[in-house]
Design an enzyme around this catalytic site. Structure first.
Site, PDB file in Angstrom:
ATOM      1  N   ASP A 513      -9.553   1.161   2.276  1.00  0.00           N
ATOM      2  CA  ASP A 513      -9.971  -0.243   2.220  1.00  0.00           C
ATOM      3  C   ASP A 513      -9.730  -0.773   0.803  1.00  0.00           C
ATOM      4  OD1 ASP A 513     -11.103  -2.633   2.990  1.00  0.00           O
ATOM      5  OD2 ASP A 513     -13.171  -1.921   2.873  1.00  0.00           O
ATOM      6  N   GLU A 516      -5.601  -3.991  -1.748  1.00  0.00           N
ATOM      7  CA  GLU A 516      -4.608  -5.039  -2.025  1.00  0.00           C
ATOM      8  C   GLU A 516      -3.981  -4.909  -3.425  1.00  0.00           C
ATOM      9  OE1 GLU A 516      -6.791  -5.642   1.290  1.00  0.00           O
ATOM     10  OE2 GLU A 516      -7.713  -5.685  -0.696  1.00  0.00           O
TER      11      GLU A 516
END
Length: 929
Positions: A513, A516
């Site tokens: 997770d 990005e």
């Protein structure tokens, strides 16, 4: 017997396509000089869509022999749908002076007749300077050309000389690349196939405009113009690259990751590709970047375009129909895939980016998670409750609350002290454990107390600032450093950390997770540099208005390049390291689910659609999301069932469990401080409905597993849009509230509250109710079907054979149960299906030949099972039941391998032969007379 209410259906008319310059003559691509900008446009775009979308009018041809036009005449002559934005900068008012300083046309919105929002005030005139194609030479694989710009464009460091490379790689794949002819630029380090010889019989032809430079790509069979880049100037500056094209239709898909309908709107919309941590919201750039689109042409053919570029990017869509690519780095590296059908387009795309990995069988089971279990014992209690109610579950997950201080590779010694015992118990029951990992590594612990940071610092594997110091941001554990996964040394460090933790908690899969990467401090705790990497001359429409918004500085230094170039690749690079580590630790197929993604991600992981909300519209948005990621070559995809944030209702969660049971990746997950939403948290009525639909999923696992095998082997989609199977049916082009599993199982979920029926569209043909075998013969109709709260409508397409299995509480239990084969006869009484079967977890079973593969057929009242490849796993499985849907007359007798066998026959034309006890590893035939 089901009843269906027929609804009136209006066929939408396809958009008009522009007239073509001339018919295809079959000659090799040629160099041609167009006398003016508008010659190319006039000849290629003789019909354009006016603002109403209904009235069509002819673009007038502008030739060099006509009288000299005034600037106002030239600007007014440009039709609104073909006005390409010359001043796309945001957060500023574009004045006439600013616009004309760029040499562009300026017409204020209130001066436009029948104007509408989105039409640019500042747009390119027909004679705006662009590049000239000065030379074009043949090469072994295609051509190479030189482009020169004689007049500077308006962005800094405009590149004067470009190299054009064209490679005719296959008959259905064209590779076009535009680069700086004098200096190297960043290119995406993606392994792509290298053509060894020029395509012999390409289905496309390519032509060129010399001045201004442009490309014109046609489909030979139809003459359709798929790309025409002469409609706006090519711009290639150091930090601003732009190229535009008209499109042959309005039916455009892909260009993720975004929350939108599956079919994109071309009404002056902009899609930004820049990985960003943000709950899925319309118009925002989300977690991944996929610069690929699929377009359905008039007549049912399809093609796809992939821009291999990882820099910040936006794609502007306008109703001409037309599209503009804008990126602020790298090169223009295009692959065009000619299909001609949508399934083949996706296969051809995946031949470039790589086919998806084969998931472990247990990865297709039901997964359960939440942030907020609080303790390992509370997690354990949920697992036991699921077992108590015999609700299928394959894997239990934990969010970041299992960690000590939210630090990776730790678990809370008090609240999660029994985590190792929980995992041991899961394994004893044939279940699996998956934990979350974030890339941010805590940097605030005393030296010598946190090995991941200390060792990472010693090895120099963290992302650095422009000054060469470790970049420090802030995520869940507080101040953090970020591993540089472009550094090969990071792979070993990551592996060692995972291996050390696995000795304590033997996890089976990993959920990565925040990759990005997410940073709660924009850029870093010290901000970012004032340079042009962090403050480029042009910033695409990114959420937050800055490249560093909720992520690390674009100027940050990594092993391969600066973060400016690598940001969109961060999740992919972490995923590759994670999958590699899991293989080395477990020696089995890895299960990795990643939030941030990039093309080729499917080779290493699946994806979930992020932090959605417990709302009905979020449930609907998940369907186009799942369909889009199947376009992107990541078929193992799903949304958080029942929603992640907010409080669900019993009705919403029941309906969402019914839909989620048909996500390729099925996981129920929600946030802390909200009511539990696992199946055992609800009333017996809802719990039973959830259990039943999960049992249906588990019964279909052999079929689903075979679909994933086809995806792995050939690049097929698993969850499939209807138009993939019915490309001639224009109604299917906009359907994103239904979908198919493969070619043959139609899923029609309820996506609205307070209803006990649902409307679904059935393309032409016979469709059978999955549960009962009752049939309907559709001419291409929308039908209203009963859908009580305990029911989701499933239909089998005629001509299909589905392998199903008696469901168990886990995939391991199910995998040993007898099979039930369902044959749904076509109108000529035939059917076909197949089954791929192996041990469900070993690496490369197909590549090593350690699998079974069977083909099922029905012709002339005979069902046959043919074993094309066998291994020992198939000897443990029997076929117990054959159900044949659509047997028009009751048979007088049934024989199995020549011996008469009992059977049953119902009035709805369903023939059932039970108690077969046929070994899967041996062929057999069943005949009815």
């Amino acid at each position: 017997m089901k009843s269906y209410q027929k609804l009136a259906t209006d066929l939408p008319q396809p958009t008009e396509s522009y007239a073509e310059e001339e018919s295809i003559d079959g000659k090799p691509p040629c160099l041609r000089k167009l006398s003016t900008w508008w010659l190319g446009v006039g000849l290629l775009m003789m019909v354009a869509v006016l603002l109403s979308g209904v009235t069509m009018w002819m673009l007038r041809q502008v030739s060099g022999s006509q009288h000299e036009q005034t600037p106002l005449e030239k600007c007014s002559a440009v039709p609104e749908p073909l006005r390409f934005d010359c001043y796309p900068e945001r957060n500023m008012v574009v004045t006439k002076e600013l616009c004309e300083s760029r040499g562009c046309c300026f017409i204020e919105r209130d001066q436009l007749l029948r104007s509408r929002s989105g039409v640019p005030w500042c747009f390119y005139p027909p004679d705006f300077p662009s590049y000239t194609l000065e030379s074009l030479n043949q090469t072994e694989l295609g051509m190479v050309g030189l482009l020169r710009r004689k007049v500077k464009a308006y962005y800094p460091r405009d590149i004067e000389r470009l190299q054009l490379s064209v490679e005719f790689e296959t008959d259905t794949r064209l590779h076009i690349k535009i680069t700086d002819s004098t200096s190297p630029r960043f290119e995406v380090p993606l392994e792509v196939p290298q053509a060894m010889k020029r395509a012999e019989n390409p289905v496309y032809s390519l032509e060129f405009s010399k001045e201004p430079f442009g490309l014109l790509l046609r489909r030979r069979a139809s003459g359709a113009v798929l790309l025409n880049t002469t409609v706006a100037p090519l711009i290639f500056a150091d930090q601003f690259l732009q190229i535009s094209t008209v499109l042959p239709s309005k039916f455009l898909y892909g260009l993720g990751e975004h929350r939108s309908s599956f079919l994109h709107s071309l009404d002056w919309s902009t899609l930004t590709l820049w990985a960003r941590d943000v709950p899925p919201t319309e118009s925002y750039n989300l977690y991944g970047a996929h610069p690929f689109y699929l377009l359905m042409e008039e007549g049912g053919a399809a093609h796809g375009v992939f821009l291999l570029n990882s820099n910040t990017m936006e794609v502007a869509l306008q109703p001409a129909p037309a599209l503009t690519w804008r990126t602020i780095g790298g090169v223009l590296d295009f692959y065009i895939f000619l299909g001609p059908d949508p399934n083949m387009v996706i296969q051809q795309y995946q031949q470039v980016i790589g086919f998806p990995a084969m998931p472990p069988f247990w990865g297709l089971g039901f997964h359960l998670c939440r942030w907020g279990y609080g303790t390992s014992n509370e997690t354990w209690q949920i697992v036991k409750a699921m077992r108590n109610y015999q609700i299928p579950q394959d894997a239990q997950w934990n969010d970041i609350d299992y960690m000590e201080g939210y630090r990776d590779f730790t678990f809370d010694p008090e609240k999660f002290d029994t985590l190792p015992q929980l995992v041991e118990d899961l394994h004893k029951h044939g279940q699996y454990y998956v934990m979350i990992l974030d890339p941010g590594i805590s940097s605030t612990n005393p030296p010598g107390s946190y090995w991941p940071y200390d060792e990472g610092l010693r090895r120099g594997i963290f992302i650095n600032t422009t000054q060469g110091q470790t970049l420090i941001g802030q995520v869940w554990p507080g101040l953090t450093a970020f591993p540089d996964f472009s550094n090969p040394d990071t792979y070993q460090w990551w592996l060692e950390n995972l291996n050390r933790f696995h000795t304590r908690v033997p996890f089976d899969g990993l959920w990565i997770d925040m990759n990005e990467p997410s940073d709660f401090k924009d850029g870093s705790v010290d901000g970012c540099s004032p340079g042009e990497l962090d403050n480029p001359p042009y910033v695409p429409a990114v959420l937050g208005g800055s490249l560093s918004a909720k992520t690390v500085c674009a100027s940050a230094k990594q092993s391969t390049s600066v973060h400016y170039n690598l940001h969109n690749l961060y999740g992919l690079m972490e995923t590759k390291a994670t999958a590699s580590a899991l293989i080395q630790i477990r020696g089995k197929r890895p299960l990795v689910i990643s939030r941030s993604t990039f093309p080729s991600q499917g080779r290493y992981s699946g994806h979930w659609l992020g932090d959605n909300r417990s709302k009905w519209k979020d449930m609907y948005w998940s369907v186009p999301g799942v369909l889009s990621f199947n376009l992107f070559g990541i078929p193992l995809v799903g949304a958080d069932i029942c929603g992640f944030s907010g409080t669900t209702s019993e009705e919403l969660c029941t309906r969402w469990m019914q839909l989620g049971a048909f996500y390729p990746f099925a996981r129920n997950h929600n946030t802390q401080n909200e009511k539990a939403q696992d199946p055992v948290a609800f009333s017996s009525v809802a719990r039973t409905a959830m259990k039943e639909v999960l049992l249906t999923r588990y019964a279909l696992l052999p079929f689903l597993y075979t679909l994933f095998h086809r995806a792995h082997l050939q690049g097929h989609t698993v969850a499939r849009a209807l138009f993939f199977e019915f490309p001639q049916d224009v109604i299917t082009y906009s359907i994103d509230k239904q979908f198919l599993w493969g070619q043959s199982l139609l899923v029609t979920p309820v996506l609205e509250p307070g209803v006990d029926s649902v409307i679904g569209y059935f393309p032409r043909g016979v469709w059978y109710d999955y549960y009962s075998g009752s049939f309907l013969n559709s001419s291409g109709e929308s039908l209203k079907m009963a859908a009580p709260l305990d029911h989701i409508n499933l239909h089998i397409r005629e001509g299909a054979i589905l392998p199903t299995q008696k469901p168990g509480s886990t995939s391991w239990v199910s995998s040993g149960n007898p099979l039930r084969l369902i044959a749904a006869l076509s109108q000529n009484a035939s059917a076909w299906g197949d089954l791929f079967w192996d041990d469900g977890e070993s690496l490369d079973t197909f590549e090593r030949g350690d699998y079974s593969y069977l083909v099922f057929n029905v012709t002339q009242n005979v069902f046959t099972s043919t074993v094309l490849h066998a291994n020992v796993e198939a000897t443990y499985i029997t076929v117990d039941v054959l159900s044949v849907y659509g047997v028009r007359e009751k048979p007088s007798r049934v024989t199995v391998n020549g011996k008469e066998n009992p059977f049953s026959y119902l009035d709805n034309q369903v023939l059932t032969v039970s108690d077969l006890n046929l070994n899967l590893s041996q062929g057999f035939s069943i005949r009815w007379l």
